[in-house]
Scaffold this motif. Structure first.
Motif, PDB file in Angstrom:
ATOM      1  N   GLY A  59       0.782  -1.121   0.003  1.00 15.04           N
ATOM      2  CA  GLY A  59      -0.136  -0.106  -0.054  1.00 15.04           C
ATOM      3  C   GLY A  59       0.881   1.262   0.060  1.00 15.04           C
ATOM      4  N   VAL A  60       2.199   1.224   0.022  1.00 17.40           N
ATOM      5  CA  VAL A  60       2.776   2.428  -0.068  1.00 17.40           C
ATOM      6  C   VAL A  60       4.135   2.167  -1.176  1.00 17.40           C
ATOM      7  CG1 VAL A  60       2.527   2.981   2.286  1.00 17.40           C
ATOM      8  CG2 VAL A  60       4.654   1.373   1.806  1.00 17.40           C
ATOM      9  N   ARG A  63      10.633   5.750  -1.122  1.00 20.31           N
ATOM     10  CA  ARG A  63      11.094   7.081  -1.454  1.00 20.31           C
ATOM     11  C   ARG A  63      12.444   7.211  -1.234  1.00 20.31           C
ATOM     12  NH1 ARG A  63       8.030  12.417   1.868  1.00 20.31           N
ATOM     13  NH2 ARG A  63       9.517  13.878   1.131  1.00 20.31           N
ATOM     14  N   ASN A  74       9.373   4.438   2.948  1.00 22.75           N
ATOM     15  CA  ASN A  74       8.253   4.372   2.300  1.00 22.75           C
ATOM     16  C   ASN A  74       7.329   5.500   2.377  1.00 22.75           C
ATOM     17  OD1 ASN A  74       8.969   1.791   1.039  1.00 22.75           O
ATOM     18  ND2 ASN A  74       8.297   0.781   2.975  1.00 22.75           N
ATOM     19  N   GLY A  75       6.608   5.991   1.428  1.00 22.89           N
ATOM     20  CA  GLY A  75       5.801   6.986   1.389  1.00 22.89           C
ATOM     21  C   GLY A  75       4.398   6.599   0.975  1.00 22.89           C
ATOM     22  N   HIS A  76       3.443   7.641   1.121  1.00 24.22           N
ATOM     23  CA  HIS A  76       2.037   7.489   0.652  1.00 24.22           C
ATOM     24  C   HIS A  76       1.881   7.763  -0.901  1.00 24.22           C
ATOM     25  CE1 HIS A  76       1.445  11.890   0.924  1.00 24.22           C
ATOM     26  NE2 HIS A  76       1.920  11.813   2.253  1.00 24.22           N
ATOM     27  N   ASN A  77       0.559   7.532  -1.554  1.00 22.85           N
ATOM     28  CA  ASN A  77       0.415   7.785  -2.888  1.00 22.85           C
ATOM     29  C   ASN A  77       0.424   9.273  -3.256  1.00 22.85           C
ATOM     30  OD1 ASN A  77      -2.161   8.414  -1.811  1.00 22.85           O
ATOM     31  ND2 ASN A  77      -3.124   6.898  -3.131  1.00 22.85           N
ATOM     32  N   ARG A  78       0.197  10.129  -2.039  1.00 26.92           N
ATOM     33  CA  ARG A  78      -0.122  11.513  -2.647  1.00 26.92           C
ATOM     34  C   ARG A  78       1.368  12.266  -2.797  1.00 26.92           C
ATOM     35  NH1 ARG A  78      -2.859  10.387   1.695  1.00 26.92           N
ATOM     36  NH2 ARG A  78      -1.698  11.743   2.997  1.00 26.92           N
ATOM     37  N   ALA A  82       5.832   9.472  -5.801  1.00 25.04           N
ATOM     38  CA  ALA A  82       5.112   8.143  -5.552  1.00 25.04           C
ATOM     39  C   ALA A  82       5.292   7.530  -7.091  1.00 25.04           C
ATOM     40  CB  ALA A  82       3.653   8.344  -5.406  1.00 25.04           C
ATOM     41  N   ILE A 111      -2.201   1.407  -6.209  1.00 24.12           N
ATOM     42  CA  ILE A 111      -1.943   2.275  -5.235  1.00 24.12           C
ATOM     43  C   ILE A 111      -1.905   3.558  -5.627  1.00 24.12           C
ATOM     44  CG2 ILE A 111      -0.208   3.102  -3.611  1.00 24.12           C
ATOM     45  CD1 ILE A 111       1.044   0.294  -3.720  1.00 24.12           C
ATOM     46  N   GLN A 115      -5.524   9.127  -7.521  1.00 29.54           N
ATOM     47  CA  GLN A 115      -4.817  10.229  -7.912  1.00 29.54           C
ATOM     48  C   GLN A 115      -5.325  11.087  -9.112  1.00 29.54           C
ATOM     49  OE1 GLN A 115      -3.043  11.834  -5.457  1.00 29.54           O
ATOM     50  NE2 GLN A 115      -3.722  10.048  -4.323  1.00 29.54           N
TER      51      GLN A 115
END
Length: 412
Positions: A59-60, A63, A74-78, A82, A111, A115
């Motif tokens: 889910g991530v 980065r 790791n980072g989020h999809n925003r 990403a 993921i 966006q």
């Protein structure tokens, strides 16, 4: 594979094929990096990314890598970063045909899908075009195509006709009213593609208008770029010329110069407007002629940073610049074009060795190290970064096409 790249002219749209003839091309005898050298770097990159894959949580997306914890961050999809991991996987799949790389890329793509509806970021080119754009180019999957067109429609909602630009940031911390950063040039390729594929000229017209506004306001007499231009949102008046990630307001932030070089090279390819080619060459000459550019051509994080030479290099700026210079070198057959090719080769060679190349199995599976995210913000300084990897691999893929005597692949 049935992608079309669009060539925009100021007074209309001209459709081109998958490849666009790039100037007079390059004499294969002028190429100094061997096919075996390029293949070795790409095979090593595959080995690293198979290691990186094992460090990416569900889910991530990755980065960077922490030198303190010795772990992948790791980072989020925003996040604007990403899309780069997935995009790099597609490039490596393109080179190798390794189905494991494709499966990992396809597994991670969902993921990012939500966006496509985001109107809160200007970075949809990075997030969606680098990932879904490469996916659609290599597979022809119409589901990917639909995501891309929806995302392009979301992106143009940030366009302000009074300013004649796409807004970069919403959260300005009281500093700016309508900030536009030079990085935003990198999202215009996405809009050019959308016009060509949809038949709707609006996307490409916005891209051209934004590029023209940036050309008018972002550059100094020496062709270096400001990072942030703040506009009045109702009149389009320039209110401030600042930096956010550079050394100071009048300095030349290295990655910003790379974004501008890449952006105007791409805009010339997509529009054939000569002023864009002239600007790309001006930026390239500023970079390559700068007295603070090191011998290995990997720049310091800012060309005017305090403490040079005792400060950090930025491998990400080097990788972006190398990829852009390769393309720029194909638009002509003069001494400057040859110089751009030679500089790109030097940059690739430098990045492919110590101290920039990560040792096999190291740094969680990243390919390059010694990049700088934001030095003023003390964020991601002297670490691996996914976008450094992406543009380094892109440069190798582009160089491989030149070695094969093929036209340089245009866009994603």
């Amino acid at each position: 594979m049935h992608i079309k790249i669009t060539c925009f002219r100021y007074y209309g749209l001209l459709l081109a094929g998958f490849f666009l003839l790039a100037g007079c091309g390059i004499n294969k005898n002028a190429l100094k990096l061997s096919p075996s050298f390029v293949d070795r770097q790409l095979l090593g990159a595959i080995d690293q990314y198979k290691i990186l894959q094992s460090h990416v949580d569900e889910g991530v997306l990755p980065r960077t890598f922490s030198p303190k914890t010795k772990k992948v961050i790791n980072g989020h999809n925003r996040l604007w970063t990403a899309g780069f991991y997935i995009g790099t996987l597609w490039y490596l799949y393109e080179f190798s045909g390794d189905e494991a790389l494709r499966r990992e890329a396809e597994r991670r793509l969902p993921i990012l899908e939500k966006q496509k509806f985001s109107t809160r970021t200007h970075d949809l080119g990075f997030i969606l075009y680098c990932s879904y754009g490469n996916a659609w180019r290599l597979t022809g999957n119409n589901e990917y195509y639909d995501v891309l067109l929806t995302g392009a429609e979301s992106l143009i909602k940030r366009y302000n006709p009074a300013v004649k630009s796409i807004r970069s940031w919403d959260q300005t911390h009281g500093k700016w009213k309508f900030p536009v950063i030079v990085d935003n040039m990198m999202n215009l390729e996405y809009l050019n593609w959308a016009s060509g594929e949809s038949g709707n000229p609006t996307y490409g017209e916005i891209a051209i208008t934004h590029a023209n506004t940036t050309l008018k306001n972002h550059f100094r007499e020496d062709h270096s770029s400001y990072h942030v231009i703040d506009y009045h949102p109702e009149t389009g008046e320039v209110l401030h010329k600042h930096t956010h990630q550079g050394f100071d307001n009048e300095s030349a932030w290295a990655r910003g110069q790379a974004w501008g070089l890449y952006g105007y090279t791409m805009m010339y390819r997509d529009t054939e407007k000569k002023e864009y080619l002239e600007q790309a060459r001006h930026i390239a000459d500023f970079i390559l002629n700068h007295p603070n550019l090191p011998e290995d051509l990997i720049p310091y994080w800012d060309f005017n940073a305090d403490g040079i030479p005792n400060t950090f290099r930025d491998a990400s700026a080097g990788a972006i610049t190398a990829s852009a210079l390769l393309e720029l070198s194909t638009f002509g057959n003069d001494g400057k074009s040859k110089r751009y090719l030679q500089a790109a080769e030097t940059m690739i060679r430098s990045l492919s060795a110590s101290p920039y190349k990560v040792e096999t199995g190291g740094k969680g599976g990243f390919i390059l190290q010694h990049s700088v995210g934001s030095f003023p913000g003390n964020s991601e300084v002297d670490v691996p970064l996914t976008y450094a990897d992406y543009y380094y691999v892109e440069a190798l893929i582009r160089y491989k096409r030149l070695l094969a005597g093929k036209r340089l692949r245009m866009g994603h």
